[in-house]
Write a protein that holds these residues in place. Structure first.
Motif, PDB file in Angstrom:
ATOM      1  N   TYR A 101       0.743  -1.150   0.091  1.00 25.23           N
ATOM      2  CA  TYR A 101      -0.047  -0.117  -0.139  1.00 25.23           C
ATOM      3  C   TYR A 101       1.015   1.253  -0.081  1.00 25.23           C
ATOM      4  O   TYR A 101       0.411   2.404   0.414  1.00 25.23           O
ATOM      5  N   ASP A 102       2.128   0.993  -0.226  1.00 29.18           N
ATOM      6  CA  ASP A 102       2.986   1.983  -0.349  1.00 29.18           C
ATOM      7  C   ASP A 102       2.782   3.212  -1.293  1.00 29.18           C
ATOM      8  O   ASP A 102       2.132   2.884  -2.508  1.00 29.18           O
ATOM      9  N   HIS A 103       3.012   4.447  -1.309  1.00 29.14           N
ATOM     10  CA  HIS A 103       2.589   5.582  -2.247  1.00 29.14           C
ATOM     11  C   HIS A 103       3.457   5.281  -3.532  1.00 29.14           C
ATOM     12  O   HIS A 103       2.764   5.835  -4.616  1.00 29.14           O
ATOM     13  N   SER A 104       4.609   4.633  -3.410  1.00 31.29           N
ATOM     14  CA  SER A 104       5.398   4.449  -4.630  1.00 31.29           C
ATOM     15  C   SER A 104       4.663   3.140  -5.375  1.00 31.29           C
ATOM     16  O   SER A 104       4.764   2.146  -4.860  1.00 31.29           O
ATOM     17  N   ALA A 105       4.532   3.438  -6.818  1.00 32.60           N
ATOM     18  CA  ALA A 105       4.115   2.318  -7.689  1.00 32.60           C
ATOM     19  C   ALA A 105       5.339   1.221  -7.663  1.00 32.60           C
ATOM     20  O   ALA A 105       5.030  -0.077  -7.590  1.00 32.60           O
ATOM     21  N   SER A 106       6.505   1.792  -7.674  1.00 26.50           N
ATOM     22  CA  SER A 106       7.787   0.798  -7.703  1.00 26.50           C
ATOM     23  C   SER A 106       7.750  -0.039  -6.483  1.00 26.50           C
ATOM     24  O   SER A 106       7.960  -1.374  -6.461  1.00 26.50           O
TER      25      SER A 106
ATOM     26  N   PRO B 124      -6.196   1.541   3.615  1.00 28.32           N
ATOM     27  CA  PRO B 124      -4.795   2.057   3.427  1.00 28.32           C
ATOM     28  C   PRO B 124      -4.971   3.475   2.422  1.00 28.32           C
ATOM     29  O   PRO B 124      -5.558   2.829   1.472  1.00 28.32           O
ATOM     30  N   ASP B 125      -4.256   4.278   2.320  1.00 27.23           N
ATOM     31  CA  ASP B 125      -4.400   5.485   1.248  1.00 27.23           C
ATOM     32  C   ASP B 125      -4.350   4.938  -0.041  1.00 27.23           C
ATOM     33  O   ASP B 125      -5.143   5.106  -0.703  1.00 27.23           O
ATOM     34  N   ASP B 126      -3.248   4.045  -0.384  1.00 29.62           N
ATOM     35  CA  ASP B 126      -3.040   3.805  -1.509  1.00 29.62           C
ATOM     36  C   ASP B 126      -3.301   2.208  -1.965  1.00 29.62           C
ATOM     37  O   ASP B 126      -3.029   1.910  -3.397  1.00 29.62           O
ATOM     38  N   ALA B 127      -4.274   1.599  -1.239  1.00 31.75           N
ATOM     39  CA  ALA B 127      -4.676   0.404  -1.360  1.00 31.75           C
ATOM     40  C   ALA B 127      -5.582   0.427  -2.760  1.00 31.75           C
ATOM     41  O   ALA B 127      -5.473  -0.668  -3.625  1.00 31.75           O
TER      42      ALA B 127
ATOM     43  N   PRO C 209      -9.485  12.026   1.882  1.00 30.45           N
ATOM     44  CA  PRO C 209      -9.189  12.389   0.715  1.00 30.45           C
ATOM     45  C   PRO C 209      -8.219  11.307   0.045  1.00 30.45           C
ATOM     46  O   PRO C 209      -8.456  11.344  -1.302  1.00 30.45           O
ATOM     47  N   ARG C 210      -7.317  11.123   0.436  1.00 33.64           N
ATOM     48  CA  ARG C 210      -6.266  10.311  -0.116  1.00 33.64           C
ATOM     49  C   ARG C 210      -6.898   8.917  -0.764  1.00 33.64           C
ATOM     50  O   ARG C 210      -6.407   8.435  -1.812  1.00 33.64           O
ATOM     51  N   VAL C 211      -7.459   8.481   0.195  1.00 32.52           N
ATOM     52  CA  VAL C 211      -8.385   7.047  -0.645  1.00 32.52           C
ATOM     53  C   VAL C 211      -9.291   7.648  -1.790  1.00 32.52           C
ATOM     54  O   VAL C 211      -9.217   6.699  -2.845  1.00 32.52           O
ATOM     55  N   ARG C 212     -10.255   8.574  -1.617  1.00 31.46           N
ATOM     56  CA  ARG C 212     -10.798   8.973  -2.566  1.00 31.46           C
ATOM     57  C   ARG C 212      -9.829   9.311  -3.862  1.00 31.46           C
ATOM     58  O   ARG C 212     -10.367   8.747  -5.090  1.00 31.46           O
ATOM     59  N   ALA C 213      -8.842   9.753  -3.673  1.00 35.38           N
ATOM     60  CA  ALA C 213      -8.036  10.059  -5.079  1.00 35.38           C
ATOM     61  C   ALA C 213      -7.409   8.998  -5.391  1.00 35.38           C
ATOM     62  O   ALA C 213      -7.189   8.870  -6.715  1.00 35.38           O
ATOM     63  N   SER C 214      -7.130   8.163  -4.695  1.00 33.61           N
ATOM     64  CA  SER C 214      -6.357   6.650  -5.135  1.00 33.61           C
ATOM     65  C   SER C 214      -7.375   6.021  -6.063  1.00 33.61           C
ATOM     66  O   SER C 214      -7.280   5.234  -7.003  1.00 33.61           O
TER      67      SER C 214
ATOM     68  N   THR D  55     -14.629   5.996  -3.971  1.00 30.86           N
ATOM     69  CA  THR D  55     -14.665   7.319  -4.254  1.00 30.86           C
ATOM     70  C   THR D  55     -15.469   8.289  -3.419  1.00 30.86           C
ATOM     71  O   THR D  55     -15.207   9.729  -3.342  1.00 30.86           O
ATOM     72  N   GLY D  56     -16.273   7.681  -2.541  1.00 33.35           N
ATOM     73  CA  GLY D  56     -17.033   8.568  -1.440  1.00 33.35           C
ATOM     74  C   GLY D  56     -16.331   8.107  -0.144  1.00 33.35           C
ATOM     75  O   GLY D  56     -16.930   8.510   1.082  1.00 33.35           O
TER      76      GLY D  56
END
Length: 422
Positions: A253-258, A289-292, A318-323, A313-314
């Motif tokens: 669930y890291d913010h980095s795709a790599s 998690p934010d980037d899950a 905010p980070r989860v919605r954006a992800s 999306t709801g």
């Protein structure tokens, strides 16, 4: 030489001597030739060196002669560079001289001066040599200095690890790794903290090359804590080798795709499939998690996972919605109507992702509604997003939005609108 021109060159030399920019030396070299060649009435510069042992030219005279258009003066000036170590950067420049005798003399002077040179001064010369190394005949000085660093005292290499010139620092780290001068622990800390991506990669890879088994596991900890995604990715990759593969799960669930990709690879190598973990994480309500959502899109099934992503999306964060919006775009599952309300989201991150997702369909969005957002939206990020969508299709609504926003109270948006309407 007219006093004013000579004074100008003296000022330029002083700036090169007190500054840290290797380009100041090549600029000085070019400026001297311009002064001596164009529109200046000067005596032959080689006459400044009459051979009188009681008449030693000043540093400025020597520097000017080293760079002038007169090859005899350049060669003669090199004799005096032996006593002026501060002018050695110009000797490095002369190592690429078009005149063979000047070139050879400069290289001889440089070789003679190197043994006793302090590390910082050596690094400054190396910075000039690496700057001029791409010139015709410019590789000689770079090769000489690099070879000296590679074969010279260990302390000189270590001292240059913190040099102000990025190219010198990179070379010092590379040679330090090649010569085994840096401990694995130091390499790990450098990889985690250094601001230069090239040094990060070099040191992180060197750490991975030393990791063999569980006994080396502690070396990965600085990498895993790093703020740099490329370094964390290297640390996650090493988890399997040290028997810590299970610790890769949080990095799904890291913010980095790599980093997420490396975590999936590590878990799969030990028989754990990441997809069920992503699905479970995205169903934990407030604990998502934010980037899950984005991780789920990277390995999920469009037919199965899109409904869960739309639901996120709801989400309250905010980070989860954006992800979730980014995940829908990745799965090519964007639908215009459900996303439009997110153009008014209170989070700039969410609006930014929504605008990116809607750009391919900008011509399907009501121009009047976008114009209202652009000119009367409650927050700058809302107005900016609407302007970007209007700019995609142009037209009267876009021109009106750019006109109104040219006086927007937000300085960034105001500048953007003025550029767009220019």
């Amino acid at each position: 030489m007219p006093t004013s021109a000579f004074d100008d060159l003296a000022d330029q030399l002083a700036r090169a001597l007190t500054g840290s920019d290797p380009g100041a030396w090549t600029d000085f070299d070019e400026n001297v030739r311009a002064e001596l060649r164009w529109g200046r009435s000067v005596p032959p510069v080689h006459t400044w060196f009459p051979g009188d042992p009681d008449r030693r030219p000043t540093a400025v005279e020597t520097a000017v002669a080293l760079c002038g258009p007169d090859g005899r003066a350049r060669e003669a000036a090199l004799s005096f560079a032996h006593g002026l170590p501060e002018l050695l950067p110009l000797v490095v420049v002369r190592c690429a001289d078009w005149a063979g005798p000047v070139r050879e003399r400069a290289r001889s002077v440089l070789r003679a001066e190197l043994p006793g040179l302090p590390a910082e001064a050596f690094g400054d010369l190396l910075a000039v040599a690496r700057l001029t190394g791409g010139r015709l005949r410019g590789d000689a000085a770079r090769t000489l200095l690099t070879g000296t660093l590679r074969e010279g005292p260990e302390g000189r290499v270590v001292a240059l690890l913190g040099h102000g010139d990025r190219r010198v620092r990179r070379l010092a780290h590379r040679i330090g790794v090649e010569r085994g001068l840096l401990s694995p622990a130091r390499l790990a800390e450098t990889a985690a903290a250094d601001p230069d991506p090239a040094v990060q990669d070099l040191c992180a890879n060197a750490v991975l090359a030393t990791v063999r088994d569980a006994a080396d596991g502690a070396l990965l900890d600085p990498l895993l804590r790093s703020r740099q995604g490329r370094v964390r990715a290297a640390g996650v990759t090493g988890l399997r080798r040290t028997g810590r593969a299970a610790e890769a799960e949080p990095f799904l669930y890291d913010h980095s795709a790599s980093v997420r990709a490396c975590a999936r690879w590590v878990l799969r190598q030990t028989g754990t499939e990441p997809l069920p973990l992503y699905r479970a994480a995205c169903a934990t309500g407030d604990g998502v998690p934010d980037d899950a959502p984005l991780g789920l899109a990277e390995c999920g099934d469009r037919a199965v996972d899109v409904p869960a992503l739309w639901a996120l999306t709801g989400h309250g964060r905010p980070r989860v919605r954006a992800s979730a919006v980014a995940a829908l775009r990745r799965l090519d599952a964007v639908r215009v109507e459900p996303l439009v309300p997110l153009l008014d989201d209170g989070s700039a991150r969410v609006v930014r992702e929504t605008v990116t997702a809607l750009l391919p369909w900008a011509d399907r969005l009501p121009a009047d509604a976008l114009l209202r957002r652009a000119t009367a939206g409650p927050a700058p990020h809302v107005r900016k997003g609407a302007l970007r969508l209007l700019a995609e299709t142009g037209g009267a609504a876009f021109r009106e939005a750019a006109r109104v926003l040219a006086d927007d109270p937000d300085p960034r948006l105001r500048a953007r609108a003025r550029r767009a309407g220019a």
